[in-house]
Scaffold this motif. Structure first.
Motif, PDB file in Angstrom:
ATOM      1  N   ILE A 396       0.801  -0.852   0.019  1.00 26.26           N
ATOM      2  CA  ILE A 396      -0.078  -0.175   0.056  1.00 26.26           C
ATOM      3  C   ILE A 396       0.782   1.274   0.079  1.00 26.26           C
ATOM      4  CG2 ILE A 396      -1.637   1.539   1.620  1.00 26.26           C
ATOM      5  CD1 ILE A 396      -2.807  -1.293   2.274  1.00 26.26           C
ATOM      6  N   ASP A 397       1.869   1.206   0.676  1.00 28.04           N
ATOM      7  CA  ASP A 397       2.786   2.215   0.703  1.00 28.04           C
ATOM      8  C   ASP A 397       3.360   2.437  -0.403  1.00 28.04           C
ATOM      9  OD1 ASP A 397       4.381   4.356   2.133  1.00 28.04           O
ATOM     10  OD2 ASP A 397       6.068   2.944   2.316  1.00 28.04           O
ATOM     11  N   GLY A 398       3.711   1.407  -1.169  1.00 30.99           N
ATOM     12  CA  GLY A 398       4.417   1.505  -2.502  1.00 30.99           C
ATOM     13  C   GLY A 398       3.534   2.646  -3.456  1.00 30.99           C
ATOM     14  N   HIS A 399       2.501   1.828  -3.577  1.00 34.08           N
ATOM     15  CA  HIS A 399       1.354   2.495  -4.321  1.00 34.08           C
ATOM     16  C   HIS A 399       1.064   3.829  -4.130  1.00 34.08           C
ATOM     17  CE1 HIS A 399       0.186  -0.833  -7.070  1.00 34.08           C
ATOM     18  NE2 HIS A 399       0.253  -1.704  -6.103  1.00 34.08           N
ATOM     19  N   CYS A 400       0.950   4.325  -2.634  1.00 25.00           N
ATOM     20  CA  CYS A 400       0.807   5.638  -2.285  1.00 25.00           C
ATOM     21  C   CYS A 400       1.707   6.421  -2.801  1.00 25.00           C
ATOM     22  CB  CYS A 400       0.414   5.732  -0.863  1.00 25.00           C
ATOM     23  SG  CYS A 400      -0.868   4.973  -0.201  1.00 25.00           S
ATOM     24  N   LYS A 401       2.967   6.254  -2.542  1.00 25.35           N
ATOM     25  CA  LYS A 401       4.165   6.870  -3.024  1.00 25.35           C
ATOM     26  C   LYS A 401       4.086   7.203  -4.437  1.00 25.35           C
ATOM     27  CE  LYS A 401       7.449   6.351   0.829  1.00 25.35           C
ATOM     28  NZ  LYS A 401       6.491   6.020   1.956  1.00 25.35           N
ATOM     29  N   ALA A 402       3.452   6.418  -5.201  1.00 23.47           N
ATOM     30  CA  ALA A 402       3.757   6.605  -6.633  1.00 23.47           C
ATOM     31  C   ALA A 402       2.315   7.193  -7.105  1.00 23.47           C
ATOM     32  CB  ALA A 402       3.563   4.965  -7.600  1.00 23.47           C
ATOM     33  N   GLY A 403       1.455   7.545  -6.085  1.00 23.43           N
ATOM     34  CA  GLY A 403       0.410   8.219  -6.602  1.00 23.43           C
ATOM     35  C   GLY A 403      -0.984   7.314  -6.788  1.00 23.43           C
ATOM     36  N   ASN A 404      -0.909   5.848  -6.529  1.00 24.86           N
ATOM     37  CA  ASN A 404      -1.903   5.086  -7.194  1.00 24.86           C
ATOM     38  C   ASN A 404      -2.791   4.970  -5.924  1.00 24.86           C
ATOM     39  OD1 ASN A 404      -0.481   4.807  -9.572  1.00 24.86           O
ATOM     40  ND2 ASN A 404       0.590   3.046  -8.758  1.00 24.86           N
ATOM     41  N   PHE A 405      -3.535   5.858  -5.422  1.00 21.34           N
ATOM     42  CA  PHE A 405      -4.470   5.696  -4.248  1.00 21.34           C
ATOM     43  C   PHE A 405      -5.398   4.745  -4.371  1.00 21.34           C
ATOM     44  CE2 PHE A 405      -2.217   9.826  -3.782  1.00 21.34           C
ATOM     45  CZ  PHE A 405      -1.703   9.482  -2.379  1.00 21.34           C
ATOM     46  N   ASP A 406      -6.115   4.607  -5.746  1.00 16.36           N
ATOM     47  CA  ASP A 406      -7.208   3.868  -5.931  1.00 16.36           C
ATOM     48  C   ASP A 406      -6.636   2.311  -5.781  1.00 16.36           C
ATOM     49  OD1 ASP A 406      -8.884   5.869  -6.860  1.00 16.36           O
ATOM     50  OD2 ASP A 406      -8.399   5.694  -9.015  1.00 16.36           O
ATOM     51  N   ARG A 407      -5.517   1.969  -6.163  1.00 14.38           N
ATOM     52  CA  ARG A 407      -5.154   0.720  -5.852  1.00 14.38           C
ATOM     53  C   ARG A 407      -4.820   0.272  -4.162  1.00 14.38           C
ATOM     54  NH1 ARG A 407      -5.274  -4.623  -6.042  1.00 14.38           N
ATOM     55  NH2 ARG A 407      -3.397  -5.846  -5.727  1.00 14.38           N
ATOM     56  N   ALA A 408      -4.501   1.466  -3.782  1.00 17.45           N
ATOM     57  CA  ALA A 408      -4.102   1.430  -2.304  1.00 17.45           C
ATOM     58  C   ALA A 408      -5.252   1.162  -1.472  1.00 17.45           C
ATOM     59  CB  ALA A 408      -3.384   2.600  -1.670  1.00 17.45           C
ATOM     60  N   TYR A 409      -6.314   1.915  -1.818  1.00 20.33           N
ATOM     61  CA  TYR A 409      -7.635   1.771  -1.220  1.00 20.33           C
ATOM     62  C   TYR A 409      -8.335   0.179  -1.431  1.00 20.33           C
ATOM     63  CZ  TYR A 409      -7.726   6.498  -0.072  1.00 20.33           C
ATOM     64  OH  TYR A 409      -7.573   7.935   0.243  1.00 20.33           O
ATOM     65  N   GLU A 410      -7.969  -0.145  -2.803  1.00 20.12           N
ATOM     66  CA  GLU A 410      -8.450  -1.395  -3.143  1.00 20.12           C
ATOM     67  C   GLU A 410      -7.784  -2.745  -2.211  1.00 20.12           C
ATOM     68  OE1 GLU A 410      -8.053  -4.247  -6.917  1.00 20.12           O
ATOM     69  OE2 GLU A 410      -7.889  -2.240  -7.179  1.00 20.12           O
ATOM     70  N   LEU A 411      -6.367  -2.386  -1.940  1.00 13.27           N
ATOM     71  CA  LEU A 411      -5.833  -3.037  -1.076  1.00 13.27           C
ATOM     72  C   LEU A 411      -6.241  -3.180   0.363  1.00 13.27           C
ATOM     73  CD1 LEU A 411      -2.099  -2.668  -2.461  1.00 13.27           C
ATOM     74  CD2 LEU A 411      -3.446  -5.104  -2.558  1.00 13.27           C
ATOM     75  N   MET A 412      -6.759  -2.016   0.835  1.00  8.94           N
ATOM     76  CA  MET A 412      -7.072  -1.925   2.236  1.00  8.94           C
ATOM     77  C   MET A 412      -8.543  -2.658   2.441  1.00  8.94           C
ATOM     78  SD  MET A 412      -6.246   2.061   3.098  1.00  8.94           S
ATOM     79  CE  MET A 412      -6.689   2.143   4.845  1.00  8.94           C
ATOM     80  N   SER A 413      -9.397  -2.518   1.272  1.00  6.98           N
ATOM     81  CA  SER A 413     -10.554  -3.394   1.163  1.00  6.98           C
ATOM     82  C   SER A 413     -10.258  -4.936   1.311  1.00  6.98           C
ATOM     83  CB  SER A 413     -11.567  -3.195   0.110  1.00  6.98           C
ATOM     84  OG  SER A 413     -11.712  -1.763   0.333  1.00  6.98           O
ATOM     85  N   LEU A 414      -9.355  -5.313   0.454  1.00  7.21           N
ATOM     86  CA  LEU A 414      -8.947  -6.811   0.331  1.00  7.21           C
ATOM     87  C   LEU A 414      -8.446  -7.250   1.634  1.00  7.21           C
ATOM     88  CD1 LEU A 414      -8.754  -9.071  -1.769  1.00  7.21           C
ATOM     89  CD2 LEU A 414      -6.237  -8.198  -1.976  1.00  7.21           C
TER      90      LEU A 414
END
Length: 698
Positions: A396-414
């Motif tokens: 999640i941290d990796g995606h957030c640093k890259a600006g991919n917040f949609d994927r980060a939120y998806e992983l949090m739901s997962l």
């Protein structure tokens, strides 16, 4: 009556082996169970009768279980209702058994009674039992009773009371022993009472008990657990000086404790010293040291330690490999880490675990190779490994640093779907990236969601919030968060204090920054290079170069070495006060130390020389630069001179610029020069240079 048991025997005597002189006692106490043997005894009070019956029951039970060694008292199972037995009756039974049947039988009843809450914390039971054993000359078992008391009373927070009784037993003929005193140390250490343990250690010496290897080991363990690294180092050093060799478990604790506090070299020194004293390091010892070296970033030394480990016959396991992989990834050597990872995958003995995969995923996220990180994330699931909260948080941290917040939120739901809940570290990773992407309102909304789920802010959360408020120049709100953080019990580290000091300095609130600086020092925190640079920059902005120089010279007190930013801030401040000579000396000192001045520093100092109509020294200042840096610096200098209407000096440097860069003149610089000449009524300077510029362009 003589003791029923021959103390010299290590095993219980069988009934056929009991001498005749002892049989009369058993016949007497067994009368309640077999009336045909002897006449009924005369009537006695109910309490005495109960005590006598219990004594008889204990003796019979003890004799039936003859397979237990005398040195290991039997935990008998008595067919007796403990609730019907009073405290006074219990201690009477113990005293009677010790007097009539011997120490071991008394100990059987004593240990049985401790199985019940009403007797476990009844201190007189321990004292009477110990007194009875002392009367029998069995000091070793008396100490065993005292150690039982220490452990059981420590459970309910009455360790001090129990220790006092142990010390008083010396007056009853029970001198303190190293084993019992070590038990006191152990209980104190387990309770986190390190200072109390130190007092007990000192008391041992006063009472003539010589501390042994275990005594020192317990003090070392206690200090490491309590985070008292310097104290632990002192005790460990004392232990080694006396020739005591720590065991492998203590060695691992020492290595881990020192490495976690950044004292890796000290850990290596102790490791070598222990080996010299005779310790044979095991796989866990080596792995702990390799892990510490890798976390420090000393990867080469980590692999050298691996070679040494293999050289003495130990094969690395998955934890050893994971430590190396994690270290390589943190250094940015992900491909090398992946080769080691593949070695584990192909191994017949060990396979990558969740921590190994998490390290590799973190390495790829750090390099912004999120596709490979996602590939490993899927691969570990295929291998039957379940990602843990740390794995999810890393991705999640990796995606957030890259600006991919949609994927980060998806992983949090997962995470929730797989039975995991995002923890505060997960939320911190997302909130931090949102703030850095100027999405603070979204970050606050997400934090409120975390709090509604029962999570609480930690030190990192407060640091993120304070940093964001400082970035928005809202010092008042930043201080509000800072105060709340302290009230919550989190201590601000030097990094957070640096953020606040820098914010005060940027807003020219130097009195507040100085107060915070002094407060930080009073807490025992060590100011860093960044702390001093902020203070120097702040005073320079206020025009107080004397205080700026004072802080600059005080940096050595805290072992701080100024960098190019520190020098640049001070040089800029001196130039603003027209202290060019002092600025030049600092510039030269900076060059001598191998530091590279920034373009701003070079232009600032050169401009000050030009203001003094000393273009020659300005030229000399820039002369050592390579061609590329020289051209870039002079272009900036020309534009600055033009903006300040220093057209003559600008023309001189522009002419030099054309001589070095006539093939590709900078149109922005030319436009600035042309405009300045026109506004200053010195168009002839433009005319003189136009032809040369045209030739260069054409």
């Amino acid at each position: 009556m003589a003791s029923l048991l021959a103390r010299s025997n290590r095993l219980l005597l069988r009934p056929s082996e009991i001498p005749n002189c002892y049989l009369s006692f058993f016949r007497l106490i067994s009368s309640d169970h077999d009336s045909s043997d002897v006449s009924p005894p005369p009537s006695s009070p109910p309490s005495q009768s109960l005590v006598k019956s219990i004594c008889s029951l204990v003796c019979h039970t003890y004799l039936r279980q003859t397979h237990v060694a005398l040195l290991s008292p039997h935990r008998v199972n008595l067919d007796l209702d403990a609730s019907s037995l009073t405290h006074e009756q219990a201690i009477t039974v113990v005293a009677s058994l010790a007097s009539e049947a011997g120490s071991m039988v008394a100990l059987c009843f004593f240990h049985w009674s401790l199985g019940f809450e009403k007797f476990r914390h009844f201190m007189r039971l321990y004292l009477v039992t110990a007194d009875s054993l002392i009367a029998n000359g069995n000091l070793e078992k008396a100490h065993e009773v005292m150690r039982c008391m220490l452990r059981n009373f420590s459970e309910i927070g009455r360790l001090h009371e129990a220790v006092g009784m142990v010390m008083d037993m010396q007056n009853q003929g029970l001198p303190p022993s190293a084993v019992t005193m070590n038990c006191v140390l152990e209980m104190a250490v387990d309770s986190g009472l390190i200072e109390y343990a130190e007092n007990v250690f000192d008391e041992m010496c006063v009472r003539g008990v010589c501390p042994d290897s275990t005594s020192f080991k317990l003090m070392v363990i206690g200090c490491f657990r309590g985070g008292k690294i310097q104290e632990a180092d002192r005790w460990l050093n004392g232990m080694i000086q006396r020739g005591f060799v720590p065991d492998n478990a203590t060695c691992t604790l020492v290595i881990s404790g020192l490495c976690e506090n950044g004292l890796v070299n000290r850990a290596i020194w102790y490791f070598r010293k222990m080996v010299d004293l005779g310790l044979k390091p095991n796989l866990i010892n080596f792995t702990a040291l390799i892990d510490g070296l890798c976390k420090k970033g000393s990867i080469k030394q980590g692999f050298e330690m691996l070679e040494e480990m293999v050289g003495v016959g130990w094969k690395p396991n998955v934890y050893t490999h994971t430590a190396l992989i994690d270290g390589l990834c943190k250094r940015g050597w992900t491909e090398r880490a992946f080769r080691l990872f593949l070695k584990l995958v192909r191994s017949d003995c060990y396979k990558p675990n969740v921590h190994t995969y998490t390290s590799m995923i973190g390495g790829y996220c750090k390099e912004d190779k999120l596709n490979r990180a996602e590939m490993l994330f899927s691969r570990m699931k295929e291998q039957g490994l379940f990602p843990n909260v740390n794995t999810y948080t890393t991705l999640i941290d990796g995606h957030c640093k890259a600006g991919n917040f949609d994927r980060a939120y998806e992983l949090m739901s997962l995470m929730g779907g797989e039975g995991f809940s995002p923890n505060i570290y997960t939320y911190n990773a997302v909130v931090d990236s949102l703030c850095k992407k100027s999405r603070a309102s979204e970050a606050y909304e997400l934090l409120n969601k975390a709090f509604s789920c029962g999570l609480e802010a930690d030190g990192v959360t407060y640091t993120i919030l304070i940093q964001e408020q400082c970035k928005q120049s809202d010092i008042k709100q930043a201080l509000a968060f800072f105060c709340r953080m302290n009230k919550t019990g989190f201590e601000a580290d030097m990094r957070l204090n640096n953020i606040l000091i820098a914010a005060f300095c940027r807003q020219k609130q130097m009195k507040e920054s100085e107060k915070l600086f002094e407060y930080v020092v009073s807490l025992g925190l060590v100011p860093t290079k960044e702390t001093y640079t902020s203070m120097i920059s702040g005073y320079c902005k206020e025009g107080d170069t004397d205080l700026a120089l004072k802080y600059f010279h005080n940096m050595k007190r805290h072992g701080c070495v100024p960098d190019s930013f520190t020098y640049g801030s001070l040089i800029s401040g001196l130039c603003k006060k027209s202290m060019v000579d002092e600025a030049c000396k600092l510039y030269e000192a900076m060059i001598d130390k191998g530091l590279s001045p920034s373009e701003v520093t070079r232009v600032t100092l050169a401009y000050e020389y030009c203001k003094r109509n000393d273009s020659a020294n300005a030229m000399m200042l820039l002369e050592p630069l390579d061609k590329k840096l020289w051209i870039r610096t002079v272009r900036t200098l020309v534009r600055k001179l033009c903006s300040e209407k220093k057209v003559g000096a600008a023309a001189l440097f522009y002419q030099k610029l054309l001589e070095k860069d006539c093939s590709s003149p900078d149109r922005v610089t030319l436009a600035a020069f042309t405009t300045a000449c026109s506004e200053s009524g010195k168009n002839h300077l433009v005319t003189d240079l136009t032809e040369r510029v045209s030739r260069g362009v054409g």
